[in-house]
Design a protein around this motif. Structure first.
Motif, mmCIF file in Angstrom:
data_model
loop_
_atom_site.group_PDB
_atom_site.id
_atom_site.type_symbol
_atom_site.label_atom_id
_atom_site.label_comp_id
_atom_site.label_asym_id
_atom_site.label_seq_id
_atom_site.Cartn_x
_atom_site.Cartn_y
_atom_site.Cartn_z
ATOM 1 N N SER A 133 0.820 -1.212 0.000
ATOM 2 C CA SER A 133 0.000 0.000 0.000
ATOM 3 C C SER A 133 0.856 1.265 0.000
ATOM 4 N N GLY A 134 1.983 1.250 0.693
ATOM 5 C CA GLY A 134 2.857 2.419 0.701
ATOM 6 C C GLY A 134 3.415 2.710 -0.678
ATOM 7 N N ASN A 137 0.684 3.956 -2.974
ATOM 8 C CA ASN A 137 0.377 5.340 -2.643
ATOM 9 C C ASN A 137 1.430 6.286 -3.221
ATOM 10 N N THR A 138 2.706 5.898 -3.122
ATOM 11 C CA THR A 138 3.785 6.716 -3.684
ATOM 12 C C THR A 138 3.612 6.873 -5.195
ATOM 13 N N ASN A 140 0.854 6.507 -6.903
ATOM 14 C CA ASN A 140 -0.357 7.266 -7.186
ATOM 15 C C ASN A 140 -0.138 8.762 -6.962
ATOM 16 N N GLN A 141 0.549 9.130 -5.894
ATOM 17 C CA GLN A 141 0.827 10.549 -5.638
ATOM 18 C C GLN A 141 1.698 11.142 -6.747
ATOM 19 N N SER A 150 -4.735 9.344 -11.721
ATOM 20 C CA SER A 150 -4.279 8.330 -10.766
ATOM 21 C C SER A 150 -3.834 7.076 -11.509
#
Length: 151
Positions: A133-134, A137-138, A140-141, A150
């Protein structure tokens, strides 16, 4: 004059050779390459999913089976998607992209076992989702900041 012309040809030839050899190291890693790949792969996957899921049949069972088949195909397509993103990810997100691509490899490899052991599959999916997930998220950001969409 002839010598000067020869010198220019030799210089041009060396410059072209340097460009060709420089391009042999693999795909270019940049935000622009990442965004281009992100956009084109998303469009390709959506088009393939829609074509696979649309059976054209009015039979609900056929529609459900077509949708299931398209969903299973999507798992493999997402594996390809994340590998292609990993290949062009700029250095700042390269490691995260590689982790996500490798995790998708594992999910595809585990897919056959998951049907036979649904509770184990659920636990594995939760663990796998938590472990990447981390990184997701990276990525996606980065995509939102640089590509304005996204992953």
């Amino acid at each position: 004059m002839r010598a000067g012309g020869f010198g220019m040809s030799a210089a041009s030839g060396l410059a072209a050779a340097a460009l060709l050899l420089g391009g042999c190291g693999g795909p270019m890693r940049s935000a622009a390459a990442f965004c281009s790949t992100l956009h084109s792969e998303k469009q390709r996957i959506l088009a393939e999913f829609n074509a696979s899921a649309n059976s054209g049949s009015s039979d609900q069972l056929v529609q459900v089976l077509s949708g299931l088949g398209a969903s299973l195909q999507a798992l493999g397509e997402l594996r390809t998607y994340f590998h292609k993103l990993s290949d062009v990810a700029p250095d700042e997100i390269k490691d995260d992209a590689e982790i996500v691509a490798k995790d998708w490899d594992q999910q595809v490899a585990d897919a056959a076992n998951q049907a036979a052991h649904p509770l184990s599959a659920l636990a594995g999916a939760l663990i796998n989702g938590a472990t990447m997930s981390g990184q997701l998220n990276t990525l996606n950001q980065f995509a939102l900041s640089h590509c304005h969409e996204s992953i």
